[in-house]
Scaffold this active site. Structure first.
Site, mmCIF file in Angstrom:
data_model
loop_
_atom_site.group_PDB
_atom_site.id
_atom_site.type_symbol
_atom_site.label_atom_id
_atom_site.label_comp_id
_atom_site.label_asym_id
_atom_site.label_seq_id
_atom_site.Cartn_x
_atom_site.Cartn_y
_atom_site.Cartn_z
ATOM 1 N N GLY A 106 0.826 -1.214 0.000
ATOM 2 C CA GLY A 106 0.000 0.000 0.000
ATOM 3 C C GLY A 106 0.856 1.258 0.000
ATOM 4 O O GLY A 106 2.076 1.202 0.187
ATOM 5 N N GLN A 107 0.211 2.415 -0.196
ATOM 6 C CA GLN A 107 1.002 3.649 -0.327
ATOM 7 C C GLN A 107 1.693 4.040 0.976
ATOM 8 O O GLN A 107 2.856 4.465 0.961
ATOM 9 C CB GLN A 107 0.191 4.805 -0.914
ATOM 10 C CG GLN A 107 -0.961 5.293 -0.088
ATOM 11 C CD GLN A 107 -1.535 6.608 -0.615
ATOM 12 O OE1 GLN A 107 -0.863 7.371 -1.296
ATOM 13 N NE2 GLN A 107 -2.791 6.872 -0.307
ATOM 14 N N ILE A 120 -4.224 -10.483 7.028
ATOM 15 C CA ILE A 120 -4.609 -10.258 8.432
ATOM 16 C C ILE A 120 -5.992 -10.822 8.780
ATOM 17 O O ILE A 120 -6.361 -10.836 9.949
ATOM 18 C CB ILE A 120 -4.508 -8.763 8.849
ATOM 19 C CG1 ILE A 120 -5.554 -7.904 8.128
ATOM 20 C CG2 ILE A 120 -3.112 -8.215 8.668
ATOM 21 C CD1 ILE A 120 -5.794 -6.548 8.798
ATOM 22 N N THR A 160 -9.576 -0.016 1.615
ATOM 23 C CA THR A 160 -9.610 1.459 1.560
ATOM 24 C C THR A 160 -10.506 2.042 0.464
ATOM 25 O O THR A 160 -10.648 3.264 0.394
ATOM 26 C CB THR A 160 -8.179 2.016 1.358
ATOM 27 O OG1 THR A 160 -7.626 1.421 0.186
ATOM 28 C CG2 THR A 160 -7.301 1.746 2.551
ATOM 29 N N THR A 177 -9.042 6.825 10.312
ATOM 30 C CA THR A 177 -9.480 7.773 9.282
ATOM 31 C C THR A 177 -10.394 8.879 9.819
ATOM 32 O O THR A 177 -11.094 8.694 10.822
ATOM 33 C CB THR A 177 -10.251 6.981 8.190
ATOM 34 O OG1 THR A 177 -10.891 7.898 7.305
ATOM 35 C CG2 THR A 177 -11.331 6.098 8.774
ATOM 36 N N ASP A 178 -10.423 9.989 9.085
ATOM 37 C CA ASP A 178 -11.375 11.072 9.368
ATOM 38 C C ASP A 178 -12.818 10.628 9.111
ATOM 39 O O ASP A 178 -13.761 11.273 9.567
ATOM 40 C CB ASP A 178 -11.036 12.308 8.511
ATOM 41 C CG ASP A 178 -10.933 12.010 7.023
ATOM 42 O OD1 ASP A 178 -10.588 10.868 6.662
ATOM 43 O OD2 ASP A 178 -11.191 12.914 6.204
ATOM 44 N N TYR A 216 -17.295 2.137 5.209
ATOM 45 C CA TYR A 216 -15.854 2.282 5.444
ATOM 46 C C TYR A 216 -15.598 2.849 6.842
ATOM 47 O O TYR A 216 -14.873 2.256 7.642
ATOM 48 C CB TYR A 216 -15.239 3.174 4.364
ATOM 49 C CG TYR A 216 -13.797 3.534 4.598
ATOM 50 C CD1 TYR A 216 -12.795 2.575 4.488
ATOM 51 C CD2 TYR A 216 -13.423 4.839 4.939
ATOM 52 C CE1 TYR A 216 -11.456 2.905 4.706
ATOM 53 C CE2 TYR A 216 -12.096 5.172 5.150
ATOM 54 C CZ TYR A 216 -11.115 4.210 5.032
ATOM 55 O OH TYR A 216 -9.799 4.538 5.249
ATOM 56 N N LYS A 273 -13.929 0.983 10.085
ATOM 57 C CA LYS A 273 -12.685 1.527 10.643
ATOM 58 C C LYS A 273 -12.881 1.885 12.125
ATOM 59 O O LYS A 273 -11.984 1.673 12.935
ATOM 60 C CB LYS A 273 -12.223 2.762 9.858
ATOM 61 C CG LYS A 273 -11.740 2.488 8.439
ATOM 62 C CD LYS A 273 -10.456 1.676 8.359
ATOM 63 C CE LYS A 273 -9.240 2.447 8.798
ATOM 64 N NZ LYS A 273 -7.989 1.648 8.616
ATOM 65 N N TRP A 304 -7.261 12.124 3.775
ATOM 66 C CA TRP A 304 -6.945 12.502 2.388
ATOM 67 C C TRP A 304 -5.494 12.158 2.019
ATOM 68 O O TRP A 304 -4.739 13.012 1.558
ATOM 69 C CB TRP A 304 -7.186 13.997 2.191
ATOM 70 C CG TRP A 304 -8.581 14.485 2.378
ATOM 71 C CD1 TRP A 304 -9.577 13.927 3.123
ATOM 72 C CD2 TRP A 304 -9.151 15.686 1.807
ATOM 73 N NE1 TRP A 304 -10.714 14.690 3.054
ATOM 74 C CE2 TRP A 304 -10.476 15.778 2.259
ATOM 75 C CE3 TRP A 304 -8.650 16.688 0.988
ATOM 76 C CZ2 TRP A 304 -11.323 16.826 1.902
ATOM 77 C CZ3 TRP A 304 -9.490 17.737 0.630
ATOM 78 C CH2 TRP A 304 -10.817 17.798 1.080
HETATM 79 N N1 LIG Z 1 -6.062 6.609 1.389
HETATM 80 C C1 LIG Z 1 -6.655 7.559 2.118
HETATM 81 O O1 LIG Z 1 -7.067 8.595 1.609
HETATM 82 C C2 LIG Z 1 -6.794 7.368 3.597
HETATM 83 C C3 LIG Z 1 -7.409 8.380 4.348
HETATM 84 C C4 LIG Z 1 -7.523 8.210 5.722
HETATM 85 C C5 LIG Z 1 -7.045 7.065 6.323
HETATM 86 N N2 LIG Z 1 -6.473 6.083 5.569
HETATM 87 C C6 LIG Z 1 -5.972 4.873 6.244
HETATM 88 O O2 LIG Z 1 -4.561 4.853 6.087
HETATM 89 C C7 LIG Z 1 -4.100 3.510 6.057
HETATM 90 C C8 LIG Z 1 -3.184 3.303 4.868
HETATM 91 O O3 LIG Z 1 -3.923 3.566 3.687
HETATM 92 P P1 LIG Z 1 -3.273 3.514 2.235
HETATM 93 O O4 LIG Z 1 -3.741 4.724 1.524
HETATM 94 O O5 LIG Z 1 -1.821 3.212 2.325
HETATM 95 O O6 LIG Z 1 -4.061 2.264 1.655
HETATM 96 P P2 LIG Z 1 -3.737 1.342 0.409
HETATM 97 O O7 LIG Z 1 -2.744 1.996 -0.481
HETATM 98 O O8 LIG Z 1 -5.059 0.915 -0.132
HETATM 99 O O9 LIG Z 1 -3.023 0.088 1.085
HETATM 100 C C9 LIG Z 1 -3.719 -0.840 1.853
HETATM 101 C C10 LIG Z 1 -2.978 -2.147 1.729
HETATM 102 O O10 LIG Z 1 -3.655 -3.115 2.528
HETATM 103 C C11 LIG Z 1 -3.577 -4.342 1.848
HETATM 104 N N3 LIG Z 1 -4.606 -5.265 2.317
HETATM 105 C C12 LIG Z 1 -5.930 -5.275 2.043
HETATM 106 N N4 LIG Z 1 -6.522 -6.304 2.644
HETATM 107 C C13 LIG Z 1 -5.552 -6.971 3.336
HETATM 108 C C14 LIG Z 1 -5.535 -8.110 4.160
HETATM 109 N N5 LIG Z 1 -6.648 -8.815 4.377
HETATM 110 N N6 LIG Z 1 -4.364 -8.503 4.714
HETATM 111 C C15 LIG Z 1 -3.229 -7.818 4.475
HETATM 112 N N7 LIG Z 1 -3.170 -6.721 3.693
HETATM 113 C C16 LIG Z 1 -4.323 -6.302 3.140
HETATM 114 C C17 LIG Z 1 -3.773 -3.989 0.386
HETATM 115 O O11 LIG Z 1 -3.285 -5.053 -0.380
HETATM 116 P P3 LIG Z 1 -3.366 -5.078 -2.005
HETATM 117 O O12 LIG Z 1 -2.255 -4.162 -2.428
HETATM 118 O O13 LIG Z 1 -3.125 -6.494 -2.337
HETATM 119 O O14 LIG Z 1 -4.730 -4.565 -2.345
HETATM 120 C C18 LIG Z 1 -2.964 -2.699 0.289
HETATM 121 O O15 LIG Z 1 -1.630 -2.954 -0.113
HETATM 122 C C19 LIG Z 1 -5.356 2.633 6.058
HETATM 123 O O16 LIG Z 1 -5.602 2.216 7.371
HETATM 124 C C20 LIG Z 1 -6.458 3.586 5.636
HETATM 125 O O17 LIG Z 1 -7.707 3.203 6.156
HETATM 126 C C21 LIG Z 1 -6.330 6.216 4.226
#
Ligand SMILES: NC(=O)c1ccc[n+]([C@@H]2O[C@H](COP(=O)([O-])OP(=O)(O)OC[C@H]3O[C@@H](n4cnc5c(N)ncnc54)[C@H](OP(=O)(O)O)[C@@H]3O)[C@@H](O)[C@H]2O)c1
Length: 283
Positions: A11-12, A39, A64, A103-104, A127, A131, A152
């Site tokens: 993930g990012q 997980i 996400t 998250t927000d 979502y 969360k 964001w």
């Molecule tokens: N993106 C946003 O705007 C945002 C905003 C607020 C909070 N957040 C929170 O910030 C955190 C990081 O977000 P991010 O943007 O880095 O998300 P992301 O890029 O979507 O990365 C999430 C990762 O989790 C992996 N994943 C999904 N299901 C899984 C499982 N069952 N077991 C293990 N890994 C799993 C995904 O795997 P795959 O690559 O195989 O799909 C992906 O690599 C998350 O908790 C998210 O809720 C994000």
């Protein structure tokens, strides 16, 4: 060497952690992709957490896609709630401190002043609900946890608003972007950096923290800033959320009050525009 386990390794946020972790010589990071460590598999969670003497687990794994969450309640609940519960349980059993990201979207956006950690949660969709359940699972299961709520997120990695805007600008002379959702864009590398600070400090100031970049913007403002910094000519038209219907309803206001994290970890947070400029150097 201090051992650190990172879930959701593709993930990012995890990729941002990976790029910064090279500067942390006394720490050994183990990044697991979903294929290597799912997980939602309780037995696997138990086995992996026992496999090394981990001091910290950083949970970057999550479902996400906010709109897909509305179409399928079960999968997001498994990852964002039940999987988090398995992780929290295994962390407690193995004396591992858990850094969990939330998250927000746990808020409904009806406030007009920045949200504090103590403000009432009221998610608008699946979502945010899953969360929030994940946050509660962490709080009810282990004592040694940091929950970082963020908003964001964007970066040079993965799919995010910044990348979408740059891609669309290649083919579109103009774009409608909503102006009635207000929050703060957050560079995932800044979030990764504060997570590493928390681990380095290791001061056991457990609890919930709000973390975003400084400042306030609408998605419209964010798009305008991206195009202006990149000298892109695509015209951005301000539209209302109802003109861009999506399966999930988003909070109209989700700016965070970040005083707690600033005070406890003695950090200053970059303004979103400064961080956007930094990120655009890498895109
Ligand atoms: N993106 C946003 O705007 C945002 C905003 C607020 C909070 N957040 C929170 O910030 C955190 C990081 O977000 P991010 O943007 O880095 O998300 P992301 O890029 O979507 O990365 C999430 C990762 O989790 C992996 N994943 C999904 N299901 C899984 C499982 N069952 N077991 C293990 N890994 C799993 C995904 O795997 P795959 O690559 O195989 O799909 C992906 O690599 C998350 O908790 C998210 O809720 C994000």
């Amino acid at each position: 060497m201090i051992q650190i386990l990172v879930t959701g390794g593709n993930g990012q946020l995890a990729q941002c952690l990976k790029s910064l972790s090279e500067n942390y010589k006394n720490y050994q990071f183990t990044f697991f992709s979903r294929e290597d460590f799912n997980i939602v598999n309780e037995e696997e969670v138990k086995r992996v957490l026992k496999s090394k003497n981990f001091s910290f687990c950083i949970n970057c794994a999550a479902f996400t896609n906010v709109d897909n969450c509305e179409l399928n309640n079960e999968a997001p609940d498994l990852v964002n709630n039940k999987g988090v519960k398995y992780l929290a349980t295994a962390c407690k059993e193995n004396n591992v401190k858990l850094v969990h990201v939330s998250t927000d979207f746990v808020f409904d956006g009806n406030q007009s002043i920045p949200y504090k950690e103590t403000d009432k949660t009221n998610p608008l969709g699946v979502y945010g609900t899953t969360k929030l359940l994940g946050e509660e699972a962490v709080q009810n299961t282990c004592d040694a946890f940091y929950i970082l709520r963020t908003s964001w997120l964007y970066s040079e990695f993965g799919n995010n608003f910044l990348k979408t805007m740059l891609r669309l600008s290649e083919t579109r002379p103009e774009l409608g972007v909503v102006f009635d959702q207000v929050g703060t864009p957050t560079y995932a590398k800044d979030l990764a950096s504060i997570i590493l600070t928390i681990i380095k400090e290791d001061n056991d100031a457990f609890g919930i923290y709000h973390y975003s970049n400084e400042g306030v913007a609408s998605w419209y403002d964010f798009a305008i800033a991206i195009f202006s910094l990149k000298n892109i000519n695509t015209k951005v038209l301000p539209i209302r959320s109802e003109q861009y219907p999506t399966p999930a309803t988003r909070p109209s206001y989700s700016v965070f009050d970040k005083q707690k994290i600033k005070d406890v970890f003695n950090v200053t947070l970059p303004h979103w525009r400064t961080s956007l400029e930094a990120c655009l150097q890498n895109v």
